[in-house]
Enzyme design. Structure first.
Site, PDB file in Angstrom:
ATOM      1  N   CYS A   6      27.733  42.567  44.913  1.00  0.00           N
ATOM      2  CA  CYS A   6      29.019  42.560  46.161  1.00  0.00           C
ATOM      3  C   CYS A   6      29.929  43.669  46.220  1.00  0.00           C
ATOM      4  O   CYS A   6      31.188  43.712  46.404  1.00  0.00           O
ATOM      5  CB  CYS A   6      29.978  41.371  45.991  1.00  0.00           C
ATOM      6  SG  CYS A   6      29.200  39.694  46.088  1.00  0.00           S
ATOM      7  N   GLN A  40      38.685  40.308  37.532  1.00  0.00           N
ATOM      8  CA  GLN A  40      38.022  40.752  36.360  1.00  0.00           C
ATOM      9  C   GLN A  40      39.101  41.145  35.447  1.00  0.00           C
ATOM     10  O   GLN A  40      38.411  41.753  34.112  1.00  0.00           O
ATOM     11  CB  GLN A  40      37.103  42.069  36.735  1.00  0.00           C
ATOM     12  CG  GLN A  40      35.839  41.678  37.605  1.00  0.00           C
ATOM     13  CD  GLN A  40      34.870  40.701  37.035  1.00  0.00           C
ATOM     14  OE1 GLN A  40      34.819  40.704  35.901  1.00  0.00           O
ATOM     15  NE2 GLN A  40      34.032  39.994  37.852  1.00  0.00           N
ATOM     16  N   LYS A  42      35.803  32.511  35.866  1.00  0.00           N
ATOM     17  CA  LYS A  42      35.349  33.637  35.160  1.00  0.00           C
ATOM     18  C   LYS A  42      36.277  33.668  34.010  1.00  0.00           C
ATOM     19  O   LYS A  42      36.080  34.456  33.066  1.00  0.00           O
ATOM     20  CB  LYS A  42      35.822  35.048  36.116  1.00  0.00           C
ATOM     21  CG  LYS A  42      34.852  35.189  37.207  1.00  0.00           C
ATOM     22  CD  LYS A  42      35.389  36.343  37.951  1.00  0.00           C
ATOM     23  CE  LYS A  42      34.625  36.385  39.500  1.00  0.00           C
ATOM     24  NZ  LYS A  42      33.066  36.753  39.312  1.00  0.00           N
ATOM     25  N   HIS A  91      35.268  44.629  45.340  1.00  0.00           N
ATOM     26  CA  HIS A  91      34.370  43.657  45.924  1.00  0.00           C
ATOM     27  C   HIS A  91      34.521  43.175  47.410  1.00  0.00           C
ATOM     28  O   HIS A  91      35.550  43.785  48.084  1.00  0.00           O
ATOM     29  CB  HIS A  91      35.024  42.614  45.169  1.00  0.00           C
ATOM     30  CG  HIS A  91      33.854  41.384  45.096  1.00  0.00           C
ATOM     31  ND1 HIS A  91      34.002  40.691  45.944  1.00  0.00           N
ATOM     32  CD2 HIS A  91      33.150  40.813  44.027  1.00  0.00           C
ATOM     33  CE1 HIS A  91      32.956  39.569  45.829  1.00  0.00           C
ATOM     34  NE2 HIS A  91      32.635  39.653  44.452  1.00  0.00           N
ATOM     35  N   ASP A 131      43.546  42.527  43.408  1.00  0.00           N
ATOM     36  CA  ASP A 131      42.183  41.463  43.138  1.00  0.00           C
ATOM     37  C   ASP A 131      42.290  41.539  41.521  1.00  0.00           C
ATOM     38  O   ASP A 131      41.914  42.513  40.877  1.00  0.00           O
ATOM     39  CB  ASP A 131      41.126  41.907  43.583  1.00  0.00           C
ATOM     40  CG  ASP A 131      39.721  41.302  43.060  1.00  0.00           C
ATOM     41  OD1 ASP A 131      39.967  40.542  42.134  1.00  0.00           O
ATOM     42  OD2 ASP A 131      38.576  41.456  43.747  1.00  0.00           O
TER      43      ASP A 131
END
Length: 407
Positions: A361, A201, A224, A121, A198
């Protein structure tokens, strides 16, 4: 708790969009919120709205207990060693920028290397570009296999003693690739590099154990994972956070302020300058309670079944190109041949089906895929096979419509 019981906890799902029942398949962008989270936010603002830490009155104590209680819920959720390792931020983007600006700029220089991947991302690319530019370090990219996965042999070859930082997403927001973070971390540590993950997700969809991963930093967002917008988390190993300087200065994060010098509070508060995101943290705590009640293993299993079902249904349609590996998280990125993804998303929306269209993104990844944009359907714990059927039906209608227009 079955999926229909879960759905009843999300009031937004009980509506029609453009004359059709809402089918919400944009969960990788943001998830919907259960009643328990909405009520937690409402309760804070109605009953004990106050600033935290400084006040000794009753409302201030209640707010502080709620805010710091949420930090403990986060600690337990990702199995961190201490709440000192849990920093509240505005989201994954802010958390990654904090690591880059504070740890990165202080610990890399000319001749050093930062290793990331083309699937990242933008929030896990641009901060490292800026660090490399400011310090003279080299930014290197792990190559991707044809299906959008990472070969650990490539990681072994690219991560060297010159590597100081490795930054990789655990799950791709554009491909659904599940990266082998634990193995990459072991390679990074073999060369004394730190591992930045990261987790935007992954944290909403699977159990995350930062001790087991052994990563040095892990970032994720509340919105999220059924929580409010504007709240996120940076986990960092205590020994790193203790050496890092804050990048925001002002109230809350100080210990002593003189006319010409100041000192900072202890962890984690030295990184939380200004009035913190109190309601957001309390809402995130409620979201964690909710996800724990449903069970992260149950969520992951449910999403796996839904995405397998949806992939099988999509295989019935000619002219659909699907990107990413066979083994994937709960999202499908695709294109309808000869139809722009924005047009696909527009027609699907007319049928009540919400998907995402664009570069997600992830412009370097789009270039790697040799496309300008894709459409993406992303699933969560409240989605059903009926949702997948409605998605496929709307996609068939989209193809028919554009086939008639251009045929």
């Amino acid at each position: 708790m079955n999926v229909q019981e879960v759905r009843q906890m999300f009031p937004i799902l009980n509506q029609q969009v453009n004359g059709h029942p809402l089918v919400y398949l944009d969960n990788a962008a943001t998830s919907q919120k259960p009643v328990s989270v909405i009520e937690a936010l409402d309760d804070y603002y109605r009953r004990y709205n106050s600033n935290v830490h400084r006040g000794v009155h009753t409302l201030g104590t209640l707010a502080t207990d709620g805010y710091e209680g949420a930090r403990e819920k986060v600690r337990n959720f990702i199995n961190a060693s201490s709440t000192e390792e849990i920093v509240f931020t505005r989201g994954t983007t802010t958390a990654l920028n904090l690591v880059a600006a504070s740890y990165g700029r202080a610990n890399v220089g000319p001749g050093d290397e930062i290793v990331i991947t083309p699937m990242e991302h933008h929030s896990n690319i641009i901060p490292w570009q800026q660090v490399a530019r400011a310090t003279g370090a080299a930014l290197k990219y792990l190559p991707l296999q044809g299906d959008g996965t990472i070969d650990l042999q490539d990681a072994e070859e690219m991560i060297t003693d010159n590597t100081k930082i490795v930054a990789v997403m655990q799950v791709s927001n554009a491909l659904g690739t599940i990266n082998p973070i634990k193995e990459i971390t072991a390679i990074a540590h073999k060369h004394h590099a730190v591992m930045v993950v990261d987790g935007a997700q992954s944290a909403p969809h699977m159990k995350v154990d930062v001790k087991d991963l052994d990563c040095d930093f892990f970032a994720f967002s509340g919105h999220k994972m059924c929580g409010p917008t504007g709240i996120g988390v940076l986990y960092g190993k205590k020994r790193h956070l203790e050496k890092m300087e804050p990048i925001e200065f002002g109230g809350e994060m100080i210990d002593f302020v003189g006319l010409y010098e100041s000192t900072w509070k202890e962890l984690p508060w030295k990184f939380e300058g200004g009035t913190p995101i109190i309601a957001g943290a309390i809402g995130l705590g409620a979201a964690i309670d909710f996800l724990n009640d449903v069970g992260l293993d149950n969520i992951q299993e449910h999403e796996h079944k839904i995405v397998e079902y949806a992939m099988a249904r999509l295989a019935e349609i000619d002219g659909i190109e699907i990107y990413g590996p066979e083994k994937r998280a709960g999202l499908i990125t695709f294109n309808c041949i000869d139809v722009h993804p924005h047009d696909v998303a527009t027609v699907l929306d007319a049928e009540g089906v919400a998907v995402r269209a664009g570069h997600h993104c992830a412009q370097p990844l789009m270039k790697w895929l040799d496309v300008t944009a894709t459409a993406r359907a992303s699933f969560y714990l409240y989605n059903t096979e009926e949702d997948a059927d409605a998605f496929v039906k709307a996609l068939i209608k989209t193809k028919e419509y554009f086939g008639n227009v251009f045929g």
